[in-house]
Design an enzyme around this catalytic site. Structure first.
Site, PDB file in Angstrom:
ATOM      1  N   LYS A   1      -1.631   4.402  28.490  1.00 41.98           N
ATOM      2  CA  LYS A   1      -2.300   4.046  29.602  1.00 41.98           C
ATOM      3  C   LYS A   1      -1.194   4.030  30.843  1.00 41.98           C
ATOM      4  O   LYS A   1      -1.557   4.740  31.893  1.00 41.98           O
ATOM      5  CB  LYS A   1      -2.645   2.647  29.521  1.00 41.98           C
ATOM      6  CG  LYS A   1      -2.842   2.045  30.752  1.00 41.98           C
ATOM      7  CD  LYS A   1      -4.381   1.911  30.955  1.00 41.98           C
ATOM      8  CE  LYS A   1      -4.813   1.366  32.448  1.00 41.98           C
ATOM      9  NZ  LYS A   1      -5.959   1.681  32.934  1.00 41.98           N
TER      10      LYS A   1
ATOM     11  N   LYS B   1       0.930  -2.122  40.277  1.00 42.36           N
ATOM     12  CA  LYS B   1       1.221  -2.602  39.018  1.00 42.36           C
ATOM     13  C   LYS B   1       1.824  -1.646  38.020  1.00 42.36           C
ATOM     14  O   LYS B   1       2.659  -1.556  37.085  1.00 42.36           O
ATOM     15  CB  LYS B   1       0.200  -3.509  38.743  1.00 42.36           C
ATOM     16  CG  LYS B   1       0.439  -4.047  37.348  1.00 42.36           C
ATOM     17  CD  LYS B   1      -1.146  -4.775  36.903  1.00 42.36           C
ATOM     18  CE  LYS B   1      -0.968  -5.136  35.410  1.00 42.36           C
ATOM     19  NZ  LYS B   1      -2.191  -5.766  34.767  1.00 42.36           N
TER      20      LYS B   1
END
Ligand code: NAD
Length: 288
Positions: free
Chosen positions: A162, A237
């Protein structure tokens, strides 16, 4: 049909839980916020929701996942499978797997791609890490909540995949923004530039599917005043997670680091709450 605990019913978790309920599963939901989701039974604690064969978490960050897993592993029956779909650091993901294994539970880290639209439509992509037996238990739920699940490897492999993907996405979106901002300053019609790049060697998802220029390419957040979509602060993030992971293994990622810095600049300069593709505006305003 399974009994599923679902912890974290926010922008992503809410629609994912709703899709499981729609498919006929019994879903026990819990969130610290007062959130109701169609078709699911709200519980009043993590431990109540975790008394299930499969327990899904969709939470903001690694420390919260670790804390919630402390409660889940005490409540889930031996043999249950824990599926963490949050985007978190690889280290926390591995710690969560260890907590599960110590309690006799199976576990999968399975962050997603596809955003709130994909969560609602049931078209997410899952990137999973964990043992084959755990993936096999989770796979039928991935089929309901998404359209593709890739078993990337052992514990933490889903999170690793990811953050590699999102680091590349950040770089390619910044590159796309730079190319279109430069083209404009050179007097090019953005539609003509799109026609060239989208069919030439510069083509990529950021150009062809998500072009950050209003009225150019398929409909994208650029056509809706950069309403997200995928918010810039979530890209901050994810790029920071990628750089922390790169530091941990000594990997050189100069463009990944630069992309993380630029996204932080963008959020500080008013990009918070805007789609991540809105970074083109900051790039276009800057002079050399
Ligand atoms: P969100 O903030 O809308 O939802 C998180 C939920 O967790 C909130 O409802 C919050 O109240 C709840 N929560 C926090 N602490 C809790 C606790 N201790 N116990 C129970 N519930 C708790 O965030 P989101 O957009 O749904 O994202 C969730 C995860 O998915 C994040 O890790 C994010 O990075 C990832 N993600 C988001 C998107 C997106 O487009 N929103 C896309 C891909 C991945």
């Amino acid at each position: 049909m399974s009994r599923i605990g679902f912890i974290g019913l926010g922008n992503m978790g809410g629609p994912m839980a709703a899709n499981l309920a729609k498919a006929g599963h019994e879903v026990l939901g819990f969130d610290v916020a007062d959130i109701n989701v169609d078709g699911i039974a709200r519980t009043t604690s993590v431990t109540e929701a975790a008394a299930a064969d499969l327990v899904i978490t969709m939470l903001p960050d690694g420390p919260i996942v670790r804390a919630v897993y402390g409660d889940i592993v005490r409540a889930a029956p031996v043999g249950a499978c824990l599926i963490d779909c949050s985007t978190i650091d690889v280290e926390s993901a591995r710690a969560a797997h260890e907590m599960a294994a110590d309690a006799g539970l199976l576990s999968v880290d399975a962050p997603v791609s596809g955003g709130v639209g994909g969560a609602t439509a049931g078209t997410l992509t899952f990137m999973a890490g964990g043992a084959d037996a755990a993936f096999a238990l989770a796979a039928p739920l991935f089929d309901v909540m998404g359209q593709r699940a890739v078993h990337c490897g052992e514990a933490g492999a889903g999170q690793a995949a990811k953050i590699c993907n999102n680091m590349l996405l950040a770089i390619s979106m910044i590159g796309t923004g730079e190319a279109f901002a430069l083209g404009q300053k050179l007097g090019l019609d953005p539609q003509k530039l799109f026609d060239v790049i989208s069919t030439s060697s510069g083509h990529c998802w950021s150009v062809n599917t998500y072009c950050p220029v209003k009225g150019v390419g398929p409909e994208s957040p650029a056509d809706k005043d950069f309403k997200p979509g995928f918010a810039a602060e979530l890209m901050v993030k994810d790029t920071q997670l990628s750089q922390n992971a790169a530091s941990a293994v000594g990997a050189s990622t100069p463009l990944g680091q630069h992309a993380a810095d630029l996204y932080l600049d963008f959020v500080k300069a008013g990009g918070k709450g805007k789609d991540f593709s809105g970074i083109i505006e900051m790039l276009a305003q800057r002079s050399r």
